[in-house]
Design a protein around this motif. Sequence first.
Motif, PDB file in Angstrom:
ATOM      1  N   LEU A   9       0.727  -1.074  -0.393  1.00 11.82           N
ATOM      2  CA  LEU A   9      -0.116   0.126  -0.068  1.00 11.82           C
ATOM      3  C   LEU A   9       0.543   1.261  -0.089  1.00 11.82           C
ATOM      4  O   LEU A   9       0.667   2.131  -1.308  1.00 11.82           O
ATOM      5  CB  LEU A   9      -0.787  -0.484   1.302  1.00 11.82           C
ATOM      6  N   ILE A  10       1.735   1.620   0.954  1.00 11.40           N
ATOM      7  CA  ILE A  10       2.894   2.140   1.104  1.00 11.40           C
ATOM      8  C   ILE A  10       3.537   2.544  -0.469  1.00 11.40           C
ATOM      9  O   ILE A  10       3.702   3.951  -1.031  1.00 11.40           O
ATOM     10  CB  ILE A  10       3.687   2.584   2.633  1.00 11.40           C
ATOM     11  N   TYR A  11       4.230   1.503  -0.905  1.00 13.45           N
ATOM     12  CA  TYR A  11       4.557   1.500  -2.025  1.00 13.45           C
ATOM     13  C   TYR A  11       3.770   1.977  -3.128  1.00 13.45           C
ATOM     14  O   TYR A  11       4.185   2.960  -4.006  1.00 13.45           O
ATOM     15  CB  TYR A  11       5.373  -0.334  -2.382  1.00 13.45           C
ATOM     16  N   GLU A  12       2.761   1.673  -3.061  1.00  9.65           N
ATOM     17  CA  GLU A  12       1.866   2.065  -4.354  1.00  9.65           C
ATOM     18  C   GLU A  12       1.318   3.553  -4.691  1.00  9.65           C
ATOM     19  O   GLU A  12       1.234   4.330  -5.690  1.00  9.65           O
ATOM     20  CB  GLU A  12       0.287   1.069  -4.303  1.00  9.65           C
ATOM     21  N   ALA A  13       1.151   3.770  -3.200  1.00 11.34           N
ATOM     22  CA  ALA A  13       0.802   4.672  -2.870  1.00 11.34           C
ATOM     23  C   ALA A  13       2.054   6.156  -3.268  1.00 11.34           C
ATOM     24  O   ALA A  13       1.538   7.264  -3.663  1.00 11.34           O
ATOM     25  CB  ALA A  13       0.420   5.419  -1.298  1.00 11.34           C
ATOM     26  N   LEU A  14       3.256   5.663  -3.248  1.00 12.20           N
ATOM     27  CA  LEU A  14       4.493   6.780  -3.519  1.00 12.20           C
ATOM     28  C   LEU A  14       5.113   6.319  -4.455  1.00 12.20           C
ATOM     29  O   LEU A  14       4.941   7.228  -5.516  1.00 12.20           O
ATOM     30  CB  LEU A  14       5.698   5.843  -3.088  1.00 12.20           C
ATOM     31  N   TRP A  15       3.905   5.304  -5.358  1.00 14.00           N
ATOM     32  CA  TRP A  15       4.627   5.474  -6.643  1.00 14.00           C
ATOM     33  C   TRP A  15       3.669   5.872  -7.621  1.00 14.00           C
ATOM     34  O   TRP A  15       3.670   6.959  -8.290  1.00 14.00           O
ATOM     35  CB  TRP A  15       4.541   4.045  -7.595  1.00 14.00           C
ATOM     36  N   LYS A  31      -4.157   7.991   5.768  1.00 13.16           N
ATOM     37  CA  LYS A  31      -5.079   7.488   6.729  1.00 13.16           C
ATOM     38  C   LYS A  31      -6.704   7.667   6.687  1.00 13.16           C
ATOM     39  O   LYS A  31      -7.186   6.430   7.216  1.00 13.16           O
ATOM     40  CB  LYS A  31      -4.431   8.024   7.825  1.00 13.16           C
ATOM     41  N   ALA A  32      -7.101   8.449   6.050  1.00 14.15           N
ATOM     42  CA  ALA A  32      -8.605   8.182   5.962  1.00 14.15           C
ATOM     43  C   ALA A  32      -9.058   7.634   4.942  1.00 14.15           C
ATOM     44  O   ALA A  32      -9.852   6.686   5.650  1.00 14.15           O
ATOM     45  CB  ALA A  32      -8.598   9.816   5.086  1.00 14.15           C
ATOM     46  N   ALA A  33      -8.196   6.652   4.017  1.00 17.92           N
ATOM     47  CA  ALA A  33      -8.680   5.287   3.963  1.00 17.92           C
ATOM     48  C   ALA A  33      -8.033   3.689   4.116  1.00 17.92           C
ATOM     49  O   ALA A  33      -8.825   2.844   4.552  1.00 17.92           O
ATOM     50  CB  ALA A  33      -8.358   5.419   2.282  1.00 17.92           C
ATOM     51  N   HIS A  34      -7.480   4.509   5.262  1.00 15.81           N
ATOM     52  CA  HIS A  34      -6.479   3.471   5.851  1.00 15.81           C
ATOM     53  C   HIS A  34      -7.450   3.838   7.496  1.00 15.81           C
ATOM     54  O   HIS A  34      -5.069   3.590   7.594  1.00 15.81           O
ATOM     55  CB  HIS A  34      -5.368   2.352   5.372  1.00 15.81           C
TER      56      HIS A  34
END
Length: 125
Positions: A9-15, A31-34
């Motif tokens: 999740l973190i990687y995809e957001a960064l990408w 954090k809003a979605a998770h």
Amino acid sequence: MRYSKERELIYEALWASKEHPTADYLYNMLKAAHPSLSMGTVYRNLGVLVKSGKVAQLRMPDGPDRYDADLRPHYHAVCKVCGSVIDVFSEYSTELDAIIKKIEPDSSSYCLTLHRLCGECQKHC
Ligand SMILES: [Zn+2]
Ligand SMILES: [Zn+2]
């Protein structure tokens, strides 16, 4: 299982982001979605991603580290006004790489930060 899912999740957001976010920024983005995601989890997973070479850690001269999932060779320019980090893909110089290696043969990497105005700030000048 959950651990690697969060890393994904973190990687995809960064990408998906072209802004070279800080850990704080990433956390706020997610954090809003998770809501179960914690700041510590973001930091820990970013550390793992950097260590495994999937993500580049950009040390900023004045401010927290930023992160980049785009590992193609490129430079970064920092806007003198708003501090945003801009990718500079044109003219990546392997010659410069060679010069740096000559200056310090033991160096494993170097960090070059250019300074300019971003498009947004240019408009207001
Ligand atoms: Zn700017
Ligand atoms: Zn970049």
